[in-house]
Design an enzyme around this catalytic site. Structure first.
Site, short mmCIF file in Angstrom:
data_model
loop_
_atom_site.label_atom_id
_atom_site.label_comp_id
_atom_site.label_asym_id
_atom_site.label_seq_id
_atom_site.Cartn_x
_atom_site.Cartn_y
_atom_site.Cartn_z
N LEU A 73 -4.30 1.08 -8.74
CA LEU A 73 -3.10 0.68 -9.58
C LEU A 73 -2.92 -0.55 -10.36
CD1 LEU A 73 -0.37 2.19 -6.77
CD2 LEU A 73 -0.84 3.16 -8.95
N GLY A 77 -2.32 -11.10 -6.82
CA GLY A 77 -2.65 -12.05 -5.90
C GLY A 77 -3.04 -12.04 -4.69
N PHE A 78 -2.44 -10.71 -4.06
CA PHE A 78 -2.96 -10.26 -2.45
C PHE A 78 -4.05 -9.53 -2.42
CE2 PHE A 78 1.61 -11.56 -2.66
CZ PHE A 78 1.67 -12.46 -1.37
N VAL A 81 -4.35 -2.94 -5.24
CA VAL A 81 -3.61 -1.87 -4.71
C VAL A 81 -3.98 -0.40 -5.26
CG1 VAL A 81 -1.16 -1.11 -4.80
CG2 VAL A 81 -1.53 -3.44 -5.02
N LYS A 96 -2.13 -1.48 -0.03
CA LYS A 96 -2.58 -2.83 -0.64
C LYS A 96 -3.68 -3.42 0.38
CE LYS A 96 0.39 -5.36 -2.52
NZ LYS A 96 1.15 -6.43 -3.26
N ASP A 194 8.57 -14.92 -5.04
CA ASP A 194 7.75 -14.49 -5.78
C ASP A 194 8.35 -13.50 -6.74
OD1 ASP A 194 5.22 -14.19 -7.27
OD2 ASP A 194 4.41 -12.60 -5.60
N1 ATP Z 1 4.69 0.32 -3.73
C1 ATP Z 1 4.02 0.51 -4.94
N2 ATP Z 1 4.14 1.73 -5.76
C2 ATP Z 1 3.55 1.85 -6.86
N3 ATP Z 1 2.99 0.77 -7.41
C3 ATP Z 1 2.74 -0.55 -6.85
C4 ATP Z 1 3.42 -0.40 -5.57
N4 ATP Z 1 2.96 -1.93 -5.13
C5 ATP Z 1 2.29 -2.53 -6.19
N5 ATP Z 1 2.07 -1.53 -7.37
C6 ATP Z 1 1.54 -1.63 -8.43
O1 ATP Z 1 0.00 -2.26 -8.22
C7 ATP Z 1 -0.30 -3.05 -9.18
C8 ATP Z 1 -0.54 -4.47 -8.38
O2 ATP Z 1 0.45 -5.08 -7.67
P1 ATP Z 1 0.67 -6.31 -6.81
O3 ATP Z 1 1.95 -6.33 -6.63
O4 ATP Z 1 -0.61 -6.37 -5.95
O5 ATP Z 1 0.31 -7.15 -7.94
P2 ATP Z 1 1.40 -8.10 -9.09
O6 ATP Z 1 2.67 -7.71 -8.89
O7 ATP Z 1 0.86 -7.68 -10.33
O8 ATP Z 1 0.84 -9.61 -8.83
P3 ATP Z 1 1.02 -10.43 -7.86
O9 ATP Z 1 0.37 -9.94 -6.54
O10 ATP Z 1 1.00 -11.82 -8.23
O11 ATP Z 1 2.66 -10.33 -7.57
C9 ATP Z 1 0.94 -3.45 -9.75
O12 ATP Z 1 0.65 -2.65 -11.14
C10 ATP Z 1 2.05 -2.83 -9.21
O13 ATP Z 1 2.98 -2.32 -10.26
#
Ligand code: ATP
Length: 592
Positions: A73, A77-78, A81, A96, A194
């Protein structure tokens, strides 16, 4: 002591029963010392089996087709996903896979996961389970199908319609509810740290859910400068000024980030956009001067909205945003107040005009003040009686304390405003909705300058147009001695500190934030000529009202459209409207 029984492995469980420590009565040995009952009672969180599953790595590999690229997806930063389907239940999940830099120990990880699992709210992405297998650390979340707010605002698919105004306000409201839960409904509060558009996920019906909350302690290798710098870069544009200053983050830092998201929703501009000209790259820096001029608000709105929003709704949304983005953390509103305000702005009404916000909904009066300057008319003025005002005046004249004098003036001023409100209300009874110009600027410019500081204050007031429109002027120029004093005084009054004082008008008003606001509001006004001026102004305003009745009515009764531009011009700006409606009178009387 193991605080997290559901994480205990069989071995741990055994060892717990074997090492029966003080709190566990041993059924097998009746003669052994038993602690008093109070000591045997575990806190509820220790006994409750938390709804978080443990997965082994194989299960998650199967769910994500072996972490195949097509399931990816995105990467934040973590870590990465992946979208997955749990074989056992068929449930869609987001897996994740945490970055393996400087992994936390198993116990540390489990403890963090458990505290995350306790956070449950419809506006938070739910943690379903976790996996700690070897050096793998994975978190399994509910899958949110609609993408992030960032995708919807900036990365629209060609056939996708832009989000309309009410949808945007609903998203803001939902996000505020999630944040309110973290700040106010759990103990200890969780600072999100965040909050940003990419962390607000939307389901198919645009229902918002916050993700990545509470992960701060899971950041791999905290202290790993490379890792930290990439995260900071990502959050750049959302971080509160105190973060840049190196001060501690508080819940008010989240409120700032929330303000940035709200600004993105209103303007359709990214928090940071390096493709724009230099002076437009940072959204807050670009918007700050515009906050001072309500006439510019409609132009600030996302062009994709094609001005399909009510003027009042826009003004109030901008007012809330501007409050959230105050430099001084204590001057920012509580998220609970932001949430209440947005609950009204996000209501769909038949005519597209947001319901007015009743003042008593707020824990902090500054929000009421800001919104009342932006067309919310069910704001009941502070209910100071004449007796209270007289008492205040006499106290201040006795003490000759400048601060008291200021206070008395402001209260007097407030009462005049109160009576304005009353007379407005009476004169406009029976009309469905009508605007009146509060005409603040002439008021301040016509003040006499008997007070030595009033000249300065007036000029500051004039230049501080945000203050004129919002009356949340915690940011008076620091060069001005008087104002510095007032500003620091107001800063000291944290919203939280004074929550309990907020509703009670019978109390001593001296130090309440209400009066801080009122004091500040009155800076530009000289009390000597006030009543005279008020009379003149009332006449003027009455005339203005009559002149503008037609245009104002049409503005607010229809949602904004491109055709409304003339009417807008004619009304001379948008923010200084007050509306009296039968409905509002009803709300007020209910509150009474
Ligand atoms: N529970 C979820 N359901 C659907 N998509 C998700 C979910 N969690 C994360 N994503 C998607 O996965 C991708 C990566 O998400 P993540 O939160 O790791 O990174 P980010 O928000 O882009 O950056 P950061 O970690 O710096 O906040 C994003 O496109 C996010 O929309």
């Amino acid at each position: 002591m193991n605080c997290f029984p559901c994480f205990s492995s069989q071995r741990n469980k055994n060892s717990t029963s074997n090492n029966n420590n003080n709190n566990e009565p041993n059924q097998n040995d009746e003669h052994e010392y038993r602690p008093p009952p109070v000591a045997t009672t575990k806190p509820p969180e220790e006994t409750v089996q938390l709804p978080v599953k443990t997965f082994n790595f194989r299960e998650l590999a199967t769910a994500t087709k072996n972490f195949r690229q097509e399931c990816l997806l995105g990467e934040g930063g973590f870590g990465r996903v992946y979208k997955g389907t749990l074989q056992s239940t068929g449930q869609l999940v987001a897996v994740k896979q945490l970055d393996r830099h400087g992994l936390h120990g198993n116990k540390e990880f489990q403890a963090e996961v458990l505290s995350l699992a306790k956070l449950e709210h419809p506006n938070l992405v739910k943690l379903i389970g976790y996996c700690a297998d070897g050096d793998q650390r994975l978190l399994v979340f509910e899958y949110v199908s609609g993408g992030s707010l960032q995708d919807h605002l900036y990365e629209q698919k060609p056939n996708q319609k832009p989000m309309d105004w009410i949808t945007r306000m609903k998203i803001a409201f939902g996000a505020a509810q999630g944040l309110d839960y973290l700040h106010d409904k759990i103990n200890p509060p969780v600072i999100y740290r965040d909050l940003k558009a990419s962390n607000i996920l939307l389901d198919d019906g645009f229902y918002p859910k916050l993700c990545d909350f509470g992960l701060h302690n899971l950041e791999p290798g905290t202290g790993d400068s490379l890792f930290l710098s990439s995260r900071v870069m990502d959050t750049y544009g959302y971080s509160a000024p105190e973060y840049t200053r190196g001060d501690d983050l508080t819940v008010k830092s989240d409120v700032y980030s929330f303000g940035v998201v709200l600004l993105e929703l209103i303007t359709g501009r990214r928090a940071v956009d390096t493709t724009k000209p230099n002076d437009e790259q940072n959204l807050v820096a670009w918007a700050t001067p515009i906050f001072r001029d309500p006439k510019l608000y409609p132009d600030m709105a996302d062009p994709l909205l094609k001005k399909h929003f009510s003027e009042r709704g826009l003004n109030q949304a901008v007012a809330i945003t501007s409050m959230c983005l105050q430099e001084e953390p204590t001057a920012r509103p509580l998220i609970s107040d932001v949430m209440v305000a947005l609950s009204f702005l996000s209501m769909s009404t038949e005519d597209g005009i947001p319901t007015t916000v009743p003042i008593l909904s707020f824990r902090d009066k500054s929000m009421s003040i800001a919104l009342s300057r932006h067309g919310s008319c069910s704001v009941v003025p502070f209910s100071l009686t004449r007796k209270e005002e007289d008492d205040k005046s006499s106290v201040s004249s006795d003490s000759e304390d400048e601060e008291e004098v200021e206070e008395s003036r402001s209260m007097k001023k407030q009462e005049v405003e109160d009576s304005d409100d009353e007379s407005d209300s009476n004169s406009e009874k029976g009309k469905k909705e009508e605007h009146s110009q509060l005409n603040e600027k002439p008021r301040s410019s016509s003040s006499s300058s008997s007070d030595s500081g009033s000249e300065n204050r007036r000029s500051i007031d004039e230049t501080n147009a945000t203050a004129q429109s919002l009356k949340i002027s915690y940011s008076y120029s620091s060069e001005e001695e008087d104002n510095q004093r007032l500003s620091s005084k107001s800063s000291c009054k944290s919203n939280e500190e004074s929550t309990s004082l907020r509703y009670d008008s019978d109390r001593d008003h001296d130090d309440s934030p209400v009066n801080t606001s009122m004091r500040i509001n009155s800076l530009a006004h000289d009390s000597d000529k006030e009543e005279e001026e008020e009379e003149e102004e009332e006449e003027e305003n009455h005339e203005t009202r009559l002149e503008h009745t037609h245009s104002s009515k049409s503005e607010d009764q229809s949602v904004y459209s491109d055709d409304d531009d003339d009417a807008d011009e004619e009304s001379g700006g948008s923010s200084l409207h007050r509306i009296e409606t039968e409905e509002e009178e009803h709300i007020s009387s209910d509150q009474d």
